[in-house]
Design a protein around this motif. Structure first.
Motif, PDB file in Angstrom:
ATOM      1  N   ALA A  47       0.814  -1.221   0.000  1.00 46.49           N
ATOM      2  CA  ALA A  47       0.000   0.000   0.000  1.00 46.49           C
ATOM      3  C   ALA A  47       0.849   1.275   0.000  1.00 46.49           C
ATOM      4  CB  ALA A  47      -0.987  -0.024   1.152  1.00 46.49           C
ATOM      5  N   PRO A  48       1.827   1.417   0.885  1.00 48.69           N
ATOM      6  CA  PRO A  48       2.632   2.648   0.838  1.00 48.69           C
ATOM      7  C   PRO A  48       3.428   2.768  -0.460  1.00 48.69           C
ATOM      8  CG  PRO A  48       3.018   1.441   2.890  1.00 48.69           C
ATOM      9  CD  PRO A  48       2.206   0.559   1.998  1.00 48.69           C
ATOM     10  N   GLN A  49       3.892   1.644  -0.976  1.00 49.72           N
ATOM     11  CA  GLN A  49       4.682   1.666  -2.198  1.00 49.72           C
ATOM     12  C   GLN A  49       3.836   2.047  -3.412  1.00 49.72           C
ATOM     13  OE1 GLN A  49       6.027  -2.372  -1.600  1.00 49.72           O
ATOM     14  NE2 GLN A  49       8.116  -1.660  -1.287  1.00 49.72           N
ATOM     15  N   LEU A  50       2.568   1.645  -3.426  1.00 50.20           N
ATOM     16  CA  LEU A  50       1.692   1.986  -4.545  1.00 50.20           C
ATOM     17  C   LEU A  50       1.443   3.489  -4.640  1.00 50.20           C
ATOM     18  CD1 LEU A  50      -0.832  -0.969  -4.424  1.00 50.20           C
ATOM     19  CD2 LEU A  50       0.759  -0.424  -6.291  1.00 50.20           C
ATOM     20  N   ALA A  51       1.637   4.212  -3.553  1.00 54.25           N
ATOM     21  CA  ALA A  51       1.490   5.669  -3.583  1.00 54.25           C
ATOM     22  C   ALA A  51       2.644   6.334  -4.335  1.00 54.25           C
ATOM     23  CB  ALA A  51       1.401   6.217  -2.167  1.00 54.25           C
ATOM     24  N   ASP A  52       3.722   5.597  -4.553  1.00 54.81           N
ATOM     25  CA  ASP A  52       4.918   6.126  -5.208  1.00 54.81           C
ATOM     26  C   ASP A  52       4.886   5.829  -6.715  1.00 54.81           C
ATOM     27  OD1 ASP A  52       7.513   7.022  -5.767  1.00 54.81           O
ATOM     28  OD2 ASP A  52       8.421   5.128  -5.124  1.00 54.81           O
ATOM     29  N   ALA A  53       4.881   6.883  -7.517  1.00 54.94           N
ATOM     30  CA  ALA A  53       4.810   6.732  -8.981  1.00 54.94           C
ATOM     31  C   ALA A  53       5.977   5.902  -9.522  1.00 54.94           C
ATOM     32  CB  ALA A  53       4.767   8.098  -9.652  1.00 54.94           C
ATOM     33  N   ALA A  54       7.157   6.057  -8.962  1.00 54.38           N
ATOM     34  CA  ALA A  54       8.315   5.287  -9.435  1.00 54.38           C
ATOM     35  C   ALA A  54       8.116   3.790  -9.189  1.00 54.38           C
ATOM     36  CB  ALA A  54       9.594   5.771  -8.750  1.00 54.38           C
ATOM     37  N   PHE A  55       7.555   3.437  -8.039  1.00 57.11           N
ATOM     38  CA  PHE A  55       7.256   2.031  -7.759  1.00 57.11           C
ATOM     39  C   PHE A  55       6.245   1.502  -8.774  1.00 57.11           C
ATOM     40  CE2 PHE A  55       4.675  -1.308  -5.898  1.00 57.11           C
ATOM     41  CZ  PHE A  55       5.639  -2.193  -5.439  1.00 57.11           C
ATOM     42  N   ARG A  56       5.187   2.263  -9.035  1.00 54.51           N
ATOM     43  CA  ARG A  56       4.165   1.827  -9.992  1.00 54.51           C
ATOM     44  C   ARG A  56       4.771   1.618 -11.377  1.00 54.51           C
ATOM     45  NH1 ARG A  56       1.191   6.015  -7.388  1.00 54.51           N
ATOM     46  NH2 ARG A  56       1.313   7.281  -9.283  1.00 54.51           N
ATOM     47  N   GLN A  57       5.647   2.521 -11.795  1.00 50.71           N
ATOM     48  CA  GLN A  57       6.266   2.393 -13.113  1.00 50.71           C
ATOM     49  C   GLN A  57       7.158   1.165 -13.213  1.00 50.71           C
ATOM     50  OE1 GLN A  57       5.881   4.230 -16.112  1.00 50.71           O
ATOM     51  NE2 GLN A  57       4.055   4.650 -14.903  1.00 50.71           N
ATOM     52  N   THR A  58       7.694   0.737 -12.094  1.00 48.67           N
ATOM     53  CA  THR A  58       8.575  -0.431 -12.073  1.00 48.67           C
ATOM     54  C   THR A  58       7.806  -1.735 -11.925  1.00 48.67           C
ATOM     55  OG1 THR A  58      10.303   0.910 -11.071  1.00 48.67           O
ATOM     56  CG2 THR A  58      10.545  -1.475 -10.885  1.00 48.67           C
ATOM     57  N   HIS A  59       6.696  -1.726 -11.165  1.00 46.84           N
ATOM     58  CA  HIS A  59       6.042  -2.981 -10.780  1.00 46.84           C
ATOM     59  C   HIS A  59       4.662  -3.234 -11.364  1.00 46.84           C
ATOM     60  CE1 HIS A  59       9.249  -2.570  -7.845  1.00 46.84           C
ATOM     61  NE2 HIS A  59       9.153  -3.867  -7.669  1.00 46.84           N
ATOM     62  N   LEU A  60       4.002  -2.221 -11.903  1.00 47.91           N
ATOM     63  CA  LEU A  60       2.665  -2.422 -12.476  1.00 47.91           C
ATOM     64  C   LEU A  60       2.772  -2.463 -13.992  1.00 47.91           C
ATOM     65  CD1 LEU A  60       0.479  -0.045 -10.273  1.00 47.91           C
ATOM     66  CD2 LEU A  60       1.176  -2.413  -9.855  1.00 47.91           C
ATOM     67  N   THR A  61       1.942  -3.290 -14.604  1.00 52.88           N
ATOM     68  CA  THR A  61       2.001  -3.462 -16.050  1.00 52.88           C
ATOM     69  C   THR A  61       0.603  -3.445 -16.656  1.00 52.88           C
ATOM     70  OG1 THR A  61       2.802  -4.864 -17.838  1.00 52.88           O
ATOM     71  CG2 THR A  61       1.999  -5.992 -15.875  1.00 52.88           C
ATOM     72  N   SER A  62       0.564  -3.096 -17.916  1.00 60.65           N
ATOM     73  CA  SER A  62      -0.696  -3.110 -18.655  1.00 60.65           C
ATOM     74  C   SER A  62      -0.721  -4.214 -19.708  1.00 60.65           C
ATOM     75  CB  SER A  62      -0.928  -1.746 -19.333  1.00 60.65           C
ATOM     76  OG  SER A  62       0.082  -1.505 -20.297  1.00 60.65           O
ATOM     77  N   VAL A  63       0.110  -5.237 -19.549  1.00 58.56           N
ATOM     78  CA  VAL A  63       0.146  -6.319 -20.538  1.00 58.56           C
ATOM     79  C   VAL A  63      -1.130  -7.152 -20.543  1.00 58.56           C
ATOM     80  CG1 VAL A  63       2.666  -6.493 -20.581  1.00 58.56           C
ATOM     81  CG2 VAL A  63       1.351  -7.981 -19.066  1.00 58.56           C
ATOM     82  N   GLY A  64      -1.926  -7.052 -19.495  1.00 60.94           N
ATOM     83  CA  GLY A  64      -3.174  -7.801 -19.437  1.00 60.94           C
ATOM     84  C   GLY A  64      -3.969  -7.405 -18.218  1.00 60.94           C
ATOM     85  N   VAL A  65      -5.185  -7.898 -18.146  1.00 62.01           N
ATOM     86  CA  VAL A  65      -6.056  -7.702 -16.995  1.00 62.01           C
ATOM     87  C   VAL A  65      -6.506  -9.082 -16.546  1.00 62.01           C
ATOM     88  CG1 VAL A  65      -8.290  -6.794 -16.207  1.00 62.01           C
ATOM     89  CG2 VAL A  65      -6.861  -5.431 -17.742  1.00 62.01           C
ATOM     90  N   ALA A  66      -6.376  -9.353 -15.267  1.00 62.56           N
ATOM     91  CA  ALA A  66      -6.875 -10.613 -14.723  1.00 62.56           C
ATOM     92  C   ALA A  66      -8.323 -10.384 -14.303  1.00 62.56           C
ATOM     93  CB  ALA A  66      -6.032 -11.053 -13.529  1.00 62.56           C
ATOM     94  N   LEU A  67      -9.229 -10.964 -15.057  1.00 61.32           N
ATOM     95  CA  LEU A  67     -10.653 -10.829 -14.786  1.00 61.32           C
ATOM     96  C   LEU A  67     -11.082 -12.060 -14.007  1.00 61.32           C
ATOM     97  CD1 LEU A  67     -13.214  -9.185 -15.278  1.00 61.32           C
ATOM     98  CD2 LEU A  67     -13.555 -10.499 -17.367  1.00 61.32           C
ATOM     99  N   ALA A  68     -11.597 -11.830 -12.801  1.00 55.44           N
ATOM    100  CA  ALA A  68     -11.862 -12.936 -11.887  1.00 55.44           C
ATOM    101  C   ALA A  68     -13.343 -13.060 -11.580  1.00 55.44           C
ATOM    102  CB  ALA A  68     -11.075 -12.730 -10.601  1.00 55.44           C
ATOM    103  N   LEU A  69     -13.679 -14.141 -10.884  1.00 60.53           N
ATOM    104  CA  LEU A  69     -15.026 -14.293 -10.362  1.00 60.53           C
ATOM    105  C   LEU A  69     -15.272 -13.232  -9.306  1.00 60.53           C
ATOM    106  CD1 LEU A  69     -15.089 -18.151  -9.925  1.00 60.53           C
ATOM    107  CD2 LEU A  69     -16.130 -16.812 -11.750  1.00 60.53           C
ATOM    108  N   ASN A  70     -16.490 -12.912  -9.073  1.00 62.19           N
ATOM    109  CA  ASN A  70     -16.800 -11.896  -8.080  1.00 62.19           C
ATOM    110  C   ASN A  70     -16.445 -12.349  -6.684  1.00 62.19           C
ATOM    111  OD1 ASN A  70     -17.820 -10.597 -10.291  1.00 62.19           O
ATOM    112  ND2 ASN A  70     -19.504  -9.730  -9.145  1.00 62.19           N
TER     113      ASN A  70
END
Length: 126
Positions: A47-70
């Motif tokens: 949670a604290p790391q997700l507030a950091d744009a640099a962390f998001r640029q390093t660890h989050l990707t848009s290569v796909g979306v995991a669509l799950a059951l509700n």
């Protein structure tokens, strides 16, 4: 800039509209040679790391979306943003998503429910 990274605008929009229903394919890694357990699957440490744009640029990707059951009746689980799919209680099966996505190109992808704000209250199995 890597085109597979989540922009700040996209992240902010997803959090504002869908933070309660989605999350990110991020998990604590078990020690070498150890099995992944439910307790490794919380989002709180990120949670604290997700507030950091640099962390998001390093660890989050848009290569796909995991669509799950509700989500099922979450009981005492966190209602914080990005907590969906990161239940660490003993009955949880959320760790299976981690087992499926860790060490793949989809690690760091956005994960979301198929239908927003519609809990499947009978879905939780004990």
């Amino acid at each position: 800039m890597n085109n597979n990274k989540i922009s700040d605008a996209t992240y902010t929009t997803l959090q504002a509209k869908y933070g309660k229903y989605g999350s990110w394919a991020l998990w604590q890694r078990p020690a070498a040679g150890q099995k992944l357990h439910a307790v490794d699957c919380g989002i709180d440490s990120f949670a604290p790391q997700l507030a950091d744009a640099a962390f998001r640029q390093t660890h989050l990707t848009s290569v796909g979306v995991a669509l799950a059951l509700n989500w099922s009746d979450r009981g005492p689980c966190s209602d914080d943003d990005w907590a969906n799919f990161h239940d660490i209680t003993a009955h949880s099966q959320d760790y299976k998503a981690a087992k499926m996505l860790l060490d793949t190109p989809f690690e760091g992808s956005y994960m979301t429910d198929a239908i927003k704000n519609f809990p499947e209250t009978k879905a939780r199995l004990h």
